[in-house]
Design an enzyme around this catalytic site. Structure first.
Site, PDB file in Angstrom:
ATOM      1  N   HIS A 237      -0.672   3.454   7.495  1.00  0.00           N
ATOM      2  CA  HIS A 237       0.371   2.478   7.146  1.00  0.00           C
ATOM      3  C   HIS A 237       1.506   2.984   6.717  1.00  0.00           C
ATOM      4  CE1 HIS A 237       2.697  -1.696   6.917  1.00  0.00           C
ATOM      5  NE2 HIS A 237       1.574  -2.031   7.386  1.00  0.00           N
ATOM      6  N   ARG A 257       9.865  -4.930   5.981  1.00  0.00           N
ATOM      7  CA  ARG A 257      10.966  -4.247   7.483  1.00  0.00           C
ATOM      8  C   ARG A 257      11.231  -5.229   7.626  1.00  0.00           C
ATOM      9  NH1 ARG A 257       8.083   0.309   8.499  1.00  0.00           N
ATOM     10  NH2 ARG A 257       6.059  -0.256   7.776  1.00  0.00           N
TER      11      ARG A 257
END
Ligand code: FUM
Length: 608
Positions: A237, A257
């Site tokens: 990740h 994000r």
């Protein structure tokens, strides 16, 4: 009198995260007796680390969405290596599984007109992630737990399974294990087992996975004769915490994000633009102005958008590589990460959308994310590879053995899209529970287990406590971490992989003589002695598979083979046990029906 207790169930589910709970609920709904074994306390599972949402083409926010686009995104994200049938079932059934959760009490964030709200995530064409702030996995577990305890399931907490047992016909007959608090033994006699043990995160030193994720499912299945596939595909990740050292690896949700968070290097450069794959550039905003317009659209609550996504919403494999490259080329942040900033947005919005991130950074790093950037870097988060299963029933090659969730392979191909894990585990948790129940219902009695196998299982568990020579499990774990991080990490090459595999051979020998002091009562070192065996199987499978794939694809990046090779896109890497050896082979992908191929072609055409 035997020194273990015995429990009997039609179906035993090993692992009580989202997939395990969902499987147990389904099997119990067929009127069968179900035992649910959790290594930790019920409700504590890596499922909660999928914070940002459940991917499901509900089309509540963007009416253009549908299962076909979700299927296509998943296949593109997985670099076409996914089991097409799993990807199809997943995309088609995810929305109804979300509705089912809602009927069972899950509370999701809503749009102004009361529909389920969906947010953007990397690699998804439309806003598709059903969520509750940044606590979606927790809500999913809470809901399933509540439903599960009212379904008549027997729950065995803090219980570790060390061996699966088969009868003379080579079909599943039971599982043997121990309770972690005092080491007392337990034998489960059963007709069918569903493995839902999650991933292999603890084979790497920096991981978002907590202590439970020691490759139990894949290693138990491997030892029983099931195949593992695609073990080279390890998902890093892109955003884990990097500072302070004690929390390095802890997940920073992609939702940051998805809500407009920007990645920059130490020079303030928004570097993701440099790393967008040429073929997919058209999916992303061309410049800051267009990216800002997307964010403005999100902020203003105008839920439909024709703007293209900001570059930070590229797929995880790509963002992780980009961050790694920025850091290794000297453009990283103070603590070898990069900056992720959402503080330009109103503080009230950040706290509403990302409450856990706000508290996580405030409490653990003394950083106020409403006032300044976070420091983030890649963390081992998810294993795309795993146990080979039948797409429709989740059955493995071993009769009576089923697998679902992260420990099963095939669904995500070479790279998983964020949010597809939560949907995977409700869709295939349900299917595996159904498959196991159907299988168990066809057996008239519990298969027989040989007493000598149980004796062997006990001797194996107790050996580290009785040895007078041998290395300490923590030393061995550290050696394994050095191997995985330096030889099997984000970027790989033949020399490192070979070196890592040689070192693994030595390590495996050392693990055979691992020793620890103390007894079975509250002894984490003793647990680690057992875990090491499973972790070593996973680490070796990752190394061997990675060495055999001589191309770069998705999460597997070879410095010596940087290109994607069309021919290798038609085969999975398979691992199986051959005596004491791990055998690697290539198996062709199942042929995809023409109508699904057409769905993929449409997307390719837009990028031609
Ligand atoms: O970033 C996240 O919230 C993780 C989601 C996932 O792994 O699916």
């Amino acid at each position: 009198m035997s020194n273990y207790e015995t429990k009997e169930h039609d179906v035993v589910v090993i692992g009580a995260g989202g997939a395990g709970l969902r499987a147990a609920i389904e099997a119990a709904s067929k009127g069968l007796s179900v035992g649910l074994v959790c290594k930790s306390l019920l409700g504590k599972a890596h499922t909660v680390m999928a914070e940002g949402g459940i991917a499901a083409a509900m089309a509540t926010v963007d009416s253009r969405d549908g299962w076909q686009t979700h299927f296509r995104d998943t296949m593109i994200g997985g670099k076409y290596l996914n089991n097409w049938r799993m990807a199809q079932i997943h995309a088609m059934e995810a929305p109804e599984c979300v509705i089912e959760l809602e009927r069972w009490g899950a509370v999701f964030d809503r749009t102004d007109d009361g529909k389920i709200l969906q947010r953007a995530f990397g690699g998804h064409t439309y806003k598709r992630l059903v969520h509750v702030g940044d606590r979606t996995g927790l809500e999913l577990i809470r809901t399933l737990q509540d439903k599960g305890v009212h379904s008549g399931i027997d729950v065995y907490m803090e219980c570790t399974i060390s061996r699966l047992l088969k009868d003379d016909d080579d079909k599943i007959a039971g599982a043997f294990g121990y309770f972690r608090e005092d080491g007392r033994y337990i034998l489960f006699r059963t007709k069918a087992i569903v493995l839902a043990t999650g991933g292999v995160g603890r084979s790497f030193p920096v991981t978002s996975n907590s202590w439970e994720y020691t490759a139990d499912g894949s290693s138990l299945a491997y030892a029983s004769g099931a195949d593992l596939i695609d073990m080279e595909f390890v998902q890093f990740h892109p955003t884990g915490m990097v500072w302070p050292p004690g929390v390095r690896g802890l997940l920073v949700t992609e939702a940051v994000r998805g809500e407009g968070g920007r990645l920059t290097n130490k020079n303030g450069e928004r570097f993701m633009w440099k790393y967008l794959p040429e073929a997919l550039k058209d999916d992303y905003a061309a410049d800051v102005k267009e990216a800002d317009a997307w964010v403005h659209d999100t902020l203003s609550g105008k839920l439909k958008t024709d703007y293209r996504r900001p570059p930070e919403l590229s797929t995880r494999d790509n963002v992780a590589r980009a961050i790694y490259t920025e850091v290794t080329q000297g453009r990283g942040s103070e603590h070898d990460g990069v900056y992720l900033d959402i503080s330009y947005q109103p503080s009230s919005r950040v706290k509403k959308k990302l409450p856990s991130m706000y508290h996580q950074f405030k409490d653990l790093a003394d950083v106020d994310i409403t006032r300044g950037p976070m420091e983030v870097g890649p963390t081992m988060h998810y294993m795309m590879g795993g146990i080979r299963v039948d797409a429709d029933t989740a059955e493995t090659k071993v009769k009576g053995l089923f697998a679902a969730g992260e420990c099963a392979g095939g669904m995500h191909g070479a790279n998983r899209l964020g949010g597809n894990s939560l949907s995977d585990l409700i869709v295939f948790g349900r299917r595996s529970g159904r498959g196991a129940a159907a299988y168990a219902s066809n057996l008239t009695s519990l298969p027989k287990i040989s007493e000598s196998e149980i004796k062997e299982a006990i001797e194996e568990l107790e050996a580290p406590l009785t040895r007078t020579e041998g290395l300490n499990p923590y030393q061995l774990q550290q050696r394994m971490h050095e191997i995985t991080s330096t030889c099997f990490g984000i970027f790989r090459q033949e020399a490192d992989l070979k070196k890592g595999l040689d070192l693994m051979e030595d390590l495996k020998e050392q693990i055979k003589t691992v020793r620890c002091s103390g007894g079975k009562l509250y002894n984490p070192a003793w647990h680690l002695c057992r875990d090491l065996k499973n972790l070593a199987i996973a680490a070796e499978a990752i190394g061997r598979s990675a060495l055999s794939r001589k191309e770069s694809r998705g999460a597997h990046s070879r410095l010596d083979f940087p290109d994607t090779d069309e021919d290798q896109g038609h085969e999975n890497t398979s691992i199986k046990k051959d005596g004491d050896r791990m055998q690697v082979s290539k198996t062709p992908l199942p042929e995809m029906p023409a109508e699904l191929k057409d769905l993929l072609k449409k997307k390719e055409a837009t990028h031609a």
